[in-house]
Design an enzyme around this catalytic site. Structure first.
Site, mmCIF file in Angstrom:
data_model
loop_
_atom_site.group_PDB
_atom_site.id
_atom_site.type_symbol
_atom_site.label_atom_id
_atom_site.label_comp_id
_atom_site.label_asym_id
_atom_site.label_seq_id
_atom_site.Cartn_x
_atom_site.Cartn_y
_atom_site.Cartn_z
ATOM 1 N N THR A 387 -16.958 6.620 -45.745
ATOM 2 C CA THR A 387 -16.617 6.882 -44.378
ATOM 3 C C THR A 387 -15.396 7.723 -44.540
ATOM 4 O O THR A 387 -14.848 7.789 -45.625
ATOM 5 C CB THR A 387 -16.334 5.522 -43.721
ATOM 6 O OG1 THR A 387 -17.584 4.861 -43.599
ATOM 7 C CG2 THR A 387 -15.649 5.631 -42.388
ATOM 8 N N THR A 405 -18.586 8.508 -40.003
ATOM 9 C CA THR A 405 -19.308 8.116 -41.214
ATOM 10 C C THR A 405 -20.794 8.416 -41.144
ATOM 11 O O THR A 405 -21.357 8.614 -40.053
ATOM 12 C CB THR A 405 -19.141 6.579 -41.437
ATOM 13 O OG1 THR A 405 -19.656 6.223 -42.708
ATOM 14 C CG2 THR A 405 -19.832 5.767 -40.365
ATOM 15 N N ASN A 407 -22.380 6.085 -43.018
ATOM 16 C CA ASN A 407 -22.487 4.758 -43.622
ATOM 17 C C ASN A 407 -22.338 4.868 -45.131
ATOM 18 O O ASN A 407 -21.220 4.872 -45.621
ATOM 19 C CB ASN A 407 -23.763 4.017 -43.218
ATOM 20 C CG ASN A 407 -23.678 2.538 -43.616
ATOM 21 O OD1 ASN A 407 -22.569 1.999 -43.724
ATOM 22 N ND2 ASN A 407 -24.793 1.887 -43.846
ATOM 23 N N ASP A 429 -26.157 -1.368 -40.707
ATOM 24 C CA ASP A 429 -25.008 -2.114 -40.169
ATOM 25 C C ASP A 429 -25.436 -3.171 -39.147
ATOM 26 O O ASP A 429 -24.640 -4.022 -38.750
ATOM 27 C CB ASP A 429 -23.987 -1.166 -39.528
ATOM 28 C CG ASP A 429 -23.025 -0.593 -40.564
ATOM 29 O OD1 ASP A 429 -23.068 -1.034 -41.725
ATOM 30 O OD2 ASP A 429 -22.232 0.300 -40.204
ATOM 31 N N SER A 458 -19.662 -2.103 -36.164
ATOM 32 C CA SER A 458 -18.939 -1.322 -37.163
ATOM 33 C C SER A 458 -17.636 -2.008 -37.528
ATOM 34 O O SER A 458 -17.120 -2.834 -36.775
ATOM 35 C CB SER A 458 -18.633 0.061 -36.573
ATOM 36 O OG SER A 458 -17.822 0.805 -37.451
HETATM 37 O O1 DON Z 1 -19.276 1.368 -39.543
HETATM 38 C C1 DON Z 1 -19.100 0.698 -40.547
HETATM 39 O O2 DON Z 1 -18.440 -0.318 -40.557
HETATM 40 C C2 DON Z 1 -19.705 1.173 -41.868
HETATM 41 N N1 DON Z 1 -20.877 1.954 -41.599
HETATM 42 C C3 DON Z 1 -18.671 1.917 -42.625
HETATM 43 C C4 DON Z 1 -19.142 2.357 -43.989
HETATM 44 C C5 DON Z 1 -18.049 2.729 -44.892
HETATM 45 O O3 DON Z 1 -16.898 2.630 -44.589
HETATM 46 C C6 DON Z 1 -18.469 3.209 -46.214
HETATM 47 N N2 DON Z 1 -17.380 3.553 -47.038
HETATM 48 N N3 DON Z 1 -16.447 3.617 -47.522
#
Ligand code: DON
Length: 582
Positions: A387, A405, A407, A429, A458
């Protein structure tokens, strides 16, 4: 070179803070400002994960744009230069502070489940979660929100025309940019995922399958065309017309669910921000469908009841209280958090000081409570792998904190043919099945079950901090489930220890998310502290685990001094980050 510098900084942090961890309770004061230095500027500051993207934002600030103009320029540029997470095919959240109106805006441009999505879509015949389908198929993609988010932020709160703000991104894609070491390295790590999709293979690798070498010109003509369509037609250039046709064709060819109606119906939503207070500071952060804001405030409320400073930064006593607090917050997350348009998230109850006091009362100051003995609050009143985060401030007092992001790193790895962009795998998610953790080890249930048109829960937590009523800091981070605890520690380091922004985001962090029952310590914590925490009953881990890396987050942040001086800090943990100011 940059990597060496980053390693050197992490080692410096490790060395410096060994002494913090063993400081005794009576004399914990350390002069952080002498160890970490932010980038200083008077007129504007952009801090992002990638050099050219920060410079793109700076270019727009220099051209007279405000923080929102620069944030939108940076967001589109990251889609070109940092495809690991920068995106057109994903979604995110933007927090904006508008000085002239003294107003905070929380813009939700999270992906949405397509109309044909359904609750059990990731279960196989035996009722087990099919992780491959949930993460690497076209069914894993939610309806992208980024283009709607960035264009609507610009039209409502920016000052410059879209085509001017998008010019740097279009140039970077069309004319190319010298391949950066960090993108080169990342493409090597994810070569298999990307090359299993012929369109991604053609976009990011040479015809013979090899990588562009660092310094070699890297062009993305299809992406330049898509960006140009958006610059000329606004969001309709993406959600309708040829780009939409290409996206739907890609879906149809491989069993994806997104159709033209889904694209046409996508909306970015302004939501009521979550506000909290902590020792005179005000925190403004992202509401559901982010879980981050609710839990940051919940945890700050618990911690405010102890004199955290007196324990000494990152001492065992300090980390113990942080950890126990985190367990309760993540337990609540598993039950109460989801898309507020579909599930009545008890925001008021979870963020109330009274509720925090009940959690604090349960925490034993000397002993870890096993996660098996901690559950979500039983009866709260219900109200109706990359992200990327960037922070921007201008000389008018406006600030933007934006996290967005795909994801996973490069999303599901699949690109839209002829359109030059990658698709997200944000559907993972959702809670595909109650009690079965997602890729970040997070548990969920009814609140976060899949429903058509719903947004997956998220952890992304773009956050603004106010001191004496004035905008003070913009921060946020990637890191999946660890985002919330990274942001918590960044703001605590400022509010409790008066660290400057560079110190606040550099010093070693910890993470606990209730399940698995593990306390994760970044490198840089003392072995003495680790031992003391073990003695208190914590299951302490250092280094890699399945759900997170050996370092936590990458918190690109800006601080605005009381004299108006802007201080930017690029997190040294991941290579390539850059604070650009003038
Ligand atoms: O929205 C979220 O919480 C996740 N899709 C975030 C994914 C993420 O931070 C991946 N990496 N570092």
């Amino acid at each position: 070179m940059r990597v060496l510098r980053n390693i050197a900084m992490i080692l410096a942090a490790a060395f410096a803070f060994t002494s913090v961890a063993v400081a005794d309770n009576k004399d914990p004061i350390i002069i952080y400002d002498s160890q970490f230095h932010p980038t200083l500027a008077k007129n504007g500051m952009v801090v992002s994960q990638e050099y050219y993207a920060s410079e793109a934002g700076l270019e727009i600030l220099r051209a007279g744009g405000n923080a929102v103009d620069a944030a939108v320029a940076t967001g589109f540029a990251l889609a070109v230069t940092h495809p690991q997470a920068g995106n057109l095919g994903g979604g995110g959240f933007m927090m904006v502070y508008l000085k002239a109106e003294d107003r905070v805006i929380a813009l939700d441009y999270r992906e949405m489940a397509p109309a044909r999505a359904h609750r059990d879509m990731f279960l196989d015949e035996k009722g087990n979660v099919d992780n491959n389908r949930a993460r690497f198929s076209l069914k894993a993609s939610g309806v992208p929100g980024t283009v709607m988010g960035l264009t609507s932020a610009l039209s409502k709160y920016g000052t410059l025309p879209l085509k001017d703000v998008m010019a740097p991104a279009i140039r970077l894609a069309g004319e190319g940019f010298p391949m950066t070491w960090s993108l080169y390295d990342s493409l090597g790590r994810y070569q298999k995922r990307l090359q299993s999709d012929p369109v991604s293979a053609a976009n990011y690798f040479k015809a013979d399958g090899s990588r562009y070498e660092p310094g070699e010109l890297f062009k993305q003509p299809d992406l330049a065309a898509t960006l140009t369509a958006i610059a000329e037609n606004g969001a309709a250039g993406f959600y309708e017309g040829p780009v939409a046709d290409k996206l739907v064709a890609a879906m149809t060819a491989e069993g994806g669910l997104i159709d033209h109606e889904d694209l046409k119906n996508y909306k970015a939503v302004e939501r009521e921000p979550i506000f909290g207070t902590y020792r005179g500071y005000k925190v403004a952060t992202m509401p559901p469908p982010s879980s981050g804001g609710v839990h940051i405030v919940e945890m700050l409320n618990v911690l405010e009841g102890w004199d955290m400073k007196s324990f000494g930064h990152n001492s065992a006593a300090y980390i113990h209280r942080l950890t126990e607090t985190m367990k309760y917050a993540y337990a609540d997350r598993s039950k109460y958090l989801g898309d507020p348009d579909f599930f009545p998230v008890p925001v008021k109850a979870l963020t109330s000081k009274d509720y925090a006091a009940t959690i604090r009362a349960k925490i034993n100051p000397d002993k870890a409570t096993p996660s098996t003995e901690i559950g979500p609050a039983p009866d709260l009143d219900r109200e109706s792998h990359d992200t990327t985060h960037f922070s921007v401030a201008d000389n008018q007092g406006n600030m933007v904190a934006n996290t967005y992001t795909l994801n996973f790193t490069y999303g599901n790895g699949k690109s839209v043919k002829g359109a030059g962009f990658l698709l997200n795998n944000e559907m993972d998610d959702f809670s595909a099945k109650p009690g079965v953790p997602n890729a970040f080890g997070l548990l969920g249930g009814e609140a976060n079950a899949i429903e058509p048109g719903k947004r997956p829960l998220s952890s992304m937590t773009p956050t603004l901090l106010f001191k004496n009523g004035e905008p003070y800091m913009a921060t946020g981070s990637p890191g999946g489930s660890t985002i919330i605890t990274v942001v918590l520690q960044s703001v605590l380091n400022v509010m409790e220890f008066d660290m400057n922004v560079a110190a606040a985001i550099t010093v070693p962090r910890i993470h606990h998310q209730w399940y698995p029952d593990k306390l994760f310590l970044e490198p840089g914590h003392s072995v003495d502290t680790r031992r003391l925490l073990g003695q208190m009953g914590h299951q302490v881990k250092m280094g890699e685990t399945e759900a997170w890396d050996s370092v936590l987050g990458s918190a690109q942040s800006v601080m605005r001094g009381e004299n108006g001086l802007l201080m930017g800090a690029a997190d040294p943990r991941r290579p390539g980050s850059h604070a650009a100011g003038y």
